[in-house]
Design a protein around this motif. Structure first.
Motif, PDB file in Angstrom:
ATOM      1  N   ASP A  47     -16.074  -5.534  12.800  1.00  0.00           N
ATOM      2  CA  ASP A  47     -14.932  -5.939  13.618  1.00  0.00           C
ATOM      3  C   ASP A  47     -13.994  -6.880  12.874  1.00  0.00           C
ATOM      4  N   ASN A  51     -10.263  -5.790  13.444  1.00  0.00           N
ATOM      5  CA  ASN A  51      -9.430  -6.674  14.263  1.00  0.00           C
ATOM      6  C   ASN A  51      -8.281  -7.270  13.458  1.00  0.00           C
ATOM      7  N   ALA A  52      -8.527  -7.569  12.188  1.00  0.00           N
ATOM      8  CA  ALA A  52      -7.456  -8.122  11.353  1.00  0.00           C
ATOM      9  C   ALA A  52      -6.324  -7.110  11.198  1.00  0.00           C
ATOM     10  N   LYS A  54      -5.690  -4.560  13.323  1.00  0.00           N
ATOM     11  CA  LYS A  54      -5.089  -4.360  14.649  1.00  0.00           C
ATOM     12  C   LYS A  54      -4.133  -5.490  15.015  1.00  0.00           C
ATOM     13  N   ASN A  55      -4.491  -6.710  14.604  1.00  0.00           N
ATOM     14  CA  ASN A  55      -3.724  -7.881  15.011  1.00  0.00           C
ATOM     15  C   ASN A  55      -2.679  -8.317  13.996  1.00  0.00           C
ATOM     16  N   ALA A  56      -2.524  -7.552  12.936  1.00  0.00           N
ATOM     17  CA  ALA A  56      -1.526  -7.911  11.925  1.00  0.00           C
ATOM     18  C   ALA A  56      -0.126  -7.870  12.543  1.00  0.00           C
ATOM     19  N   ASP A  57       0.558  -8.981  12.463  1.00  0.00           N
ATOM     20  CA  ASP A  57       1.884  -9.106  13.090  1.00  0.00           C
ATOM     21  C   ASP A  57       2.949  -9.041  11.999  1.00  0.00           C
ATOM     22  N   TYR A 272      -2.326  -2.970   4.374  1.00  0.00           N
ATOM     23  CA  TYR A 272      -3.260  -3.100   5.496  1.00  0.00           C
ATOM     24  C   TYR A 272      -4.707  -3.162   5.020  1.00  0.00           C
TER      25      TYR A 272
END
Length: 399
Positions: A47, A51-52, A54-57, A272
């Motif tokens: 995860d 998660n990193a 998925k949450n990359a802004d 990514y």
């Protein structure tokens, strides 16, 4: 019509992927295939990585530094420190998977016509990338009967000529699962010093060492710091093969200054993938403990099952998640294709990798296959049933 290049013609097909058309055709006929041909684990990616990503802004997916994000390289130094590998961020170039690390290392260290000694069987892409770089592979044979122990130093030395520039190893090994000992590597380092050779070491499976055996890196060997290039990847460590993040590591400043030019030519490693890989360095130890335990169970099952099949022999691997099996067959390439093209057991079959593609000596490995025990035991059991039943009716069975 213009002809393609001699280099393209000479480039070997992947023994891992060349049977894919036959597998696709079998699936279209309704046959279920157990893929033991490729090191694609069914272990979930942690995860921390997912998660990193998925949450990359980000508003823009930008190029990174050609050597990779500095924050990742700095954090990676801490990871290596846990294995007593002492490097700084300038000793690391992040690559597009371990494959590019191999390619850049060969292009950096070798001239066309130079020779590299590799214990065989070896990871098939060593042969492919050497061909692409016009580097000549000089194999030194290891044997299934000794569990693919590192060949003697005398055997290595017999292969050395004025064109010899380096040695390449994989530890723990793909395709054999062999884990070299400290004594074996120290003996190799003496040869490296004697002839002033490069030593390239693919150590992507360091997390997967079994039975209390110790992982020893070439970076631990004293006196050859400027000869050593470490090749790495996150693909197996985090079951993140598609992220395409690897690393080339060396304390030799001249090597790294030259290698960065090849890295610049391909611009940068995946953004990514680096984000995920950097976050994955925080993966709890419990993840690896569980994964390691699972692979030990799979290894123990697969080696026992193989050796219980009449005429089959497979030494127990001490690392990675592969084994080589010797089968009572006339030709591994024919047999592996036959399993997909002409055989099924209850509408199921197994896909294996012919070991011939992991040798560069003509005729070597003709009755051997590589098996990647990357599926859950339930699937491994079904796959071994298919193999056993297939061997009973294969027209080219030898005993």
């Amino acid at each position: 019509m213009p002809t393609i290049s001699q280099k393209a013609t000479a480039m070997p097909a992947s023994p891992i992927r060349k049977l894919v058309p036959f597998a696709e055709a079998a699936k279209k006929r309704g046959t279920k295939i157990y893929h033991l041909n490729i090191g694609q684990p069914d272990i979930e990616t942690p995860d921390t990585f997912l998660n990193a990503v998925k949450n990359a802004d980000m508003k823009i997916v930008e190029y990174s530094h050609s050597a990779g994000n500095e924050s990742y390289r700095r954090k990676l130094c801490g990871y290596y420190q846990e294995y007593n590998i002492n490097v700084d961020q300038n000793d690391i170039i992040i690559t597009c998977g371990g494959s590019e690390a191999i390619e850049i290392a060969l292009l950096t260290c070798f001239n066309p016509g130079d020779e590299i000694i590799i214990p065989e069987p070896f990871y098939a892409n060593y042969n492919g990338f050497s061909r692409a770089a016009d580097v000549i592979v000089k194999p030194v044979a290891s044997s299934i009967d000794t569990g693919f122990a590192l060949p003697s130093i005398e055997d290595f030395e017999k292969q050395i000529t004025p064109k010899t520039k380096g040695i390449m190893i994989c530890n723990p090994g793909n395709p054999t699962g062999r884990l070299y000992t400290k004594e074996e590597l120290e003996a190799l380092s003496i040869l490296v010093k004697k002839y002033d050779l490069f030593l390239l070491s693919d150590e992507v499976y360091r997390e997967f060492c079994y039975d209390g055996m110790e992982y020893v890196s070439v970076m631990h060997l004293a006196g050859i710091e400027n000869n050593v290039v470490l090749l790495d990847s996150i693909s197996k460590r985090y079951s993140a093969c598609g992220a395409r993040i690897g690393a080339m590591v060396s304390k030799n400043k001249e090597i790294m200054a030259a290698a960065i030019k090849f890295a610049q030519a391909r611009l940068s490693p995946p953004t990514y993938g680096q984000i995920g890989a950097e976050a994955a360095l925080d993966t709890p130890k419990s993840y690896f403990t569980a994964v390691n335990k699972e692979y030990v169970s799979r290894r123990d099952y697969i080696t026992e099952a193989l050796n219980n099949i009449e005429g089959v022999y497979s030494p127990k691997p001490s690392g990675a998640f592969y084994c080589i099996a010797r089968l009572p067959i006339d030709n591994a390439d024919k047999f592996c294709q036959w399993l997909l093209e002409s055989f099924n057991f209850n509408s199921e079959t197994v896909m294996l990798a012919p070991a011939t593609g992991f040798y560069s000596t003509p005729g070597a490995g003709f009755n051997e296959v590589r098996i990647a025990y990357v599926l859950k035991i339930e699937d491994l059991k079904a796959a071994m049933t298919c193999l056993e039943e297939g061997l009973k009716v294969y027209p080219g069975r030898t005993i």
